[in-house]
Motif scaffolding. Structure first.
Motif, mmCIF file in Angstrom:
data_model
loop_
_atom_site.group_PDB
_atom_site.id
_atom_site.type_symbol
_atom_site.label_atom_id
_atom_site.label_comp_id
_atom_site.label_asym_id
_atom_site.label_seq_id
_atom_site.Cartn_x
_atom_site.Cartn_y
_atom_site.Cartn_z
ATOM 1 N N ALA A 118 0.772 -1.257 -0.190
ATOM 2 C CA ALA A 118 -0.044 -0.437 -0.096
ATOM 3 C C ALA A 118 0.944 1.043 0.103
ATOM 4 N N ALA A 119 2.368 1.465 0.891
ATOM 5 C CA ALA A 119 2.660 2.281 0.541
ATOM 6 C C ALA A 119 3.926 2.808 -0.527
ATOM 7 N N GLU A 120 3.613 1.644 -1.307
ATOM 8 C CA GLU A 120 4.473 1.604 -2.480
ATOM 9 C C GLU A 120 3.805 1.960 -3.487
ATOM 10 N N TYR A 464 -3.570 20.837 -4.164
ATOM 11 C CA TYR A 464 -2.692 19.415 -4.884
ATOM 12 C C TYR A 464 -4.384 19.091 -5.417
ATOM 13 N N VAL A 465 -3.971 18.691 -6.422
ATOM 14 C CA VAL A 465 -5.397 18.284 -7.089
ATOM 15 C C VAL A 465 -4.833 16.726 -7.300
ATOM 16 N N VAL A 466 -5.799 15.789 -6.901
ATOM 17 C CA VAL A 466 -5.575 14.606 -7.448
ATOM 18 C C VAL A 466 -6.408 13.533 -8.126
ATOM 19 N N GLY A 467 -6.945 13.446 -9.330
ATOM 20 C CA GLY A 467 -7.572 14.098 -10.339
ATOM 21 C C GLY A 467 -7.942 14.482 -10.123
ATOM 22 N N ASP A 468 -9.911 14.896 -9.422
ATOM 23 C CA ASP A 468 -10.143 16.226 -9.584
ATOM 24 C C ASP A 468 -10.569 16.510 -8.334
ATOM 25 N N THR A 469 -9.766 15.904 -7.556
ATOM 26 C CA THR A 469 -10.346 15.748 -6.251
ATOM 27 C C THR A 469 -8.705 16.907 -5.321
ATOM 28 N N PRO A 470 -9.489 18.455 -4.936
ATOM 29 C CA PRO A 470 -8.629 19.585 -4.618
ATOM 30 C C PRO A 470 -8.012 18.905 -3.356
ATOM 31 N N LEU A 480 -5.424 9.020 -1.304
ATOM 32 C CA LEU A 480 -6.404 9.741 -2.995
ATOM 33 C C LEU A 480 -5.416 8.627 -4.678
ATOM 34 N N PHE A 481 -3.852 8.940 -4.083
ATOM 35 C CA PHE A 481 -3.263 8.272 -5.405
ATOM 36 C C PHE A 481 -3.794 6.971 -5.551
ATOM 37 N N ALA A 482 -3.411 6.291 -3.918
ATOM 38 C CA ALA A 482 -3.316 4.697 -3.785
ATOM 39 C C ALA A 482 -4.777 3.922 -4.858
ATOM 40 N N ARG A 483 -5.893 5.312 -3.723
ATOM 41 C CA ARG A 483 -7.163 4.938 -4.424
ATOM 42 C C ARG A 483 -7.629 4.817 -6.035
ATOM 43 N N ASN A 484 -6.860 5.937 -6.144
ATOM 44 C CA ASN A 484 -6.992 6.265 -8.054
ATOM 45 C C ASN A 484 -6.666 5.130 -8.618
ATOM 46 N N ALA A 492 -2.266 10.773 -11.587
ATOM 47 C CA ALA A 492 -1.618 11.778 -11.994
ATOM 48 C C ALA A 492 -2.092 12.789 -11.503
ATOM 49 N N GLY A 493 -1.810 13.956 -10.735
ATOM 50 C CA GLY A 493 -1.803 14.910 -9.901
ATOM 51 C C GLY A 493 -1.024 16.193 -10.275
ATOM 52 N N TYR A 494 -1.630 17.378 -9.858
ATOM 53 C CA TYR A 494 -0.051 18.273 -9.830
ATOM 54 C C TYR A 494 -0.780 19.325 -9.032
#
Length: 530
Positions: A118-120, A464-470, A480-484, A492-494
């Motif tokens: 999960a951490a990876e 941050y914005v991960v997917g479409d979630t700020p 959020l990154f792990a879930r997506n 992807a995120g920015y």
């Protein structure tokens, strides 16, 4: 008859001494010859430990690299040798227990490796390292049994002190040190002007930077305190109390250390405690505090007792089936390999098409793109983004700079949430971090940071914005990154960073940034689309 009488007196003397000093009657474990169970389980455990190190070498080496480059975590270089010494001290107790493979150990190993996976996936290095270390006690329980794990439970727990963690305490410790120092100076009737972690006296200006937070003292104190507690006490409560003291005392002591340095510099007309001697005085003071802590702790010192596991009598020497030992070894090896196979599949993912990061020339409300005269040459630092841009907008005399950093795929040293991404590095030559905080505003929270130089002050809002979630929370962003990634295969995120000149009226600068963010955000989705 005289030798007999002398023998009686000697026996009587030993009995009296035993009554006066119960600790002197502590049972000492004798080292038994190596049994057949140890001859099979011991090499199997060492083999699986070598497999763990080989398969997860990247995780293990990441800890070593931090130990070597960071003064804060240099103590980690001593953790493994100390662990080996602590286990060696228990060799007598260990020889009195026969290895008994335990299926619960396999469950613990599976749980540890699931945490590593999960951490990876989420890219959280410290959790990856914690899960790696947790796999070692799990292997001990699985192959050697829980009774042996009980004997060396404290040394196994000591291994976790080698994980480089605790940097999230840096900011709270800096704020506490500043609060303590300024409060003490005010009690001493010094006129003090404070702004964040900066404060000024008539004799000079001071700032509580990362090196003054006391984190190094705290981590060193807890590590040494944990070792001292183990070799000095046998009561769990005394050990826990001393470790708690080794955590609390250096935090308070660091406040006094900072106060001492300020007073030394003030009364010497800023001639001492302002250069290298600043650090020297700090470490000397820390050494004195630790000696005092050990001295006080010595009044409750106990001799270490033999760690005898529950039901360690005849049940501890039951014969162990060779088939059971082999089956546990094969299952453990399969568990160790499983997460890496999944990670190898994830590594085959291709980087998505790069976005243009094109923002509107006129976002509205009179703002227009203006790249002629830059507000400042300062830029936030992001490590290896897949796409990055900086644009400046102007409205009359008001200027706002927008910085976007986009990551199409999270991987080592190229991820949105990383310790290598920051507003300003420690002890920068030009800029200083006055302070930062999370603003719980709508439609989403922001992180606010204030920087200052000799010529300019900047107020910064970022998220941050991960997917479409700020989000402004790095931990939530990782989740959020792990879930997506698990649900859609996309991570992807920015980051969005807005900054402007800080005005005398802080609220006006905040309102300006929030007004511009409301104009900008509707166009961000289009900007990050390929």
């Amino acid at each position: 008859m005289r030798p007999r009488a002398k023998q009686v007196r000697s026996h009587s003397s030993r009995k009296v001494m035993s009554m006066l000093n119960p600790a002197s009657s502590t049972r000492v474990a004798e080292v038994r010859p190596v049994t057949g169970a140890w001859r099979s389980a011991g090499p199997l455990f060492l083999l699986l430990l070598a497999v763990l190190l080989a398969l997860y070498w990247d995780t293990a080496s990441s800890m070593v690299e931090i130990w070597l480059r960071s003064e804060t975590f240099a103590h980690g270089l001593l953790v493994v040798p100390i662990f080996a010494w602590l286990v060696w001290r228990k060799r007598g107790a260990l020889s009195n227990v026969s290895p008994q493979p335990c299926l619960w150990g396999l469950a613990a190993l599976a749980l540890s490796l699931a945490g590593w996976l999960a951490a990876e996936v989420a890219g959280v290095q410290v959790v990856r390292q914690l899960a790696f270390v947790a796999s070692i006690p799990a292997l001990v329980i699985a192959v050697l049994g829980w009774r042996i794990a009980w004997v060396i439970a404290y040394p196994l727990a000591f291994l976790f002190l080698g994980v480089p963690m605790g940097e999230n305490l840096m900011l709270p410790l800096m704020n506490f040190t500043a609060d303590f120092t300024v409060g003490a100076l005010q009690l001493l009737n010094f006129p003090v002007y404070r702004e964040g972690t900066f404060f000024e006296l008539p004799s000079g200006s001071w700032s509580v930077v990362e090196a003054c937070s006391g984190l190094r003292y705290l981590i060193s104190s807890v590590t040494v305190g944990a070792l001292y507690a183990y070799v000095s006490y046998r009561s769990i409560w005394r050990r826990a109390a001393f470790i708690a003291a080794s955590f609390v005392v250096p935090i308070i002591a660091n406040g006094f250390r900072a106060l001492m340095i300020v007073l030394l510099a003030h009364y010497s007309d800023m001639k001492i405690a302002t250069g290298v001697d600043h650090i020297i005085y700090g470490w000397v003071f820390f050494g004195v505090i630790m000696l005092l802590l050990f001295w006080v702790g010595s009044f409750w010192q106990e001799r270490e007792a033999e760690d005898v596991p529950p039901e360690a009598g005849s049940a501890a020497w039951r014969p162990v089936s060779a088939f059971r030992t082999a089956a546990v070894g094969i299952a453990a090896a399969a568990l160790l390999a499983g997460p890496l196979l999944y990670v190898a599949q994830l590594a085959q993912r291709q980087l998505p098409p790069l976005p243009g990061l094109v923002l509107p020339v006129e976002p509205g409300a009179g703002w227009t793109l203006d790249q002629e005269v830059a507000l400042t040459d300062w830029r936030p630092t992001f490590q290896n983004p897949d796409r990055e841009t900086t644009l400046q907008y102007r409205r009359n005399d008001e200027v706002i700079v927008v910085h976007l950093a986009w990551y199409g795929r999270q991987r080592q040293d190229a991820e949105l949430i990383n310790s290598g991404n920051y507003m300003i590095e420690q002890e920068h030559d030009v800029w200083s971090n006055v302070g930062e905080r999370i603003l719980p505003v709508t439609p989403h929270a922001l992180r606010e940071t204030e920087l200052r130089s000799s010529r300019l002050r900047l107020l910064i809002h970022d998220w941050y914005v991960v997917g479409d979630t700020p989000t402004a929370n790095g931990v939530i962003a990782k989740l959020l990154f792990a879930r997506n990634l698990l649900l859609t295969g996309d991570d992807a995120g920015y980051a969005v960073v807005l900054y402007t000149k800080k005005l005398e009226d802080r609220a006006k600068s905040q309102a300006l940034l929030r007004e511009f963010a409301a104009l900008l955000e509707p166009g961000l989705e289009k900007a990050v689309s390929p």
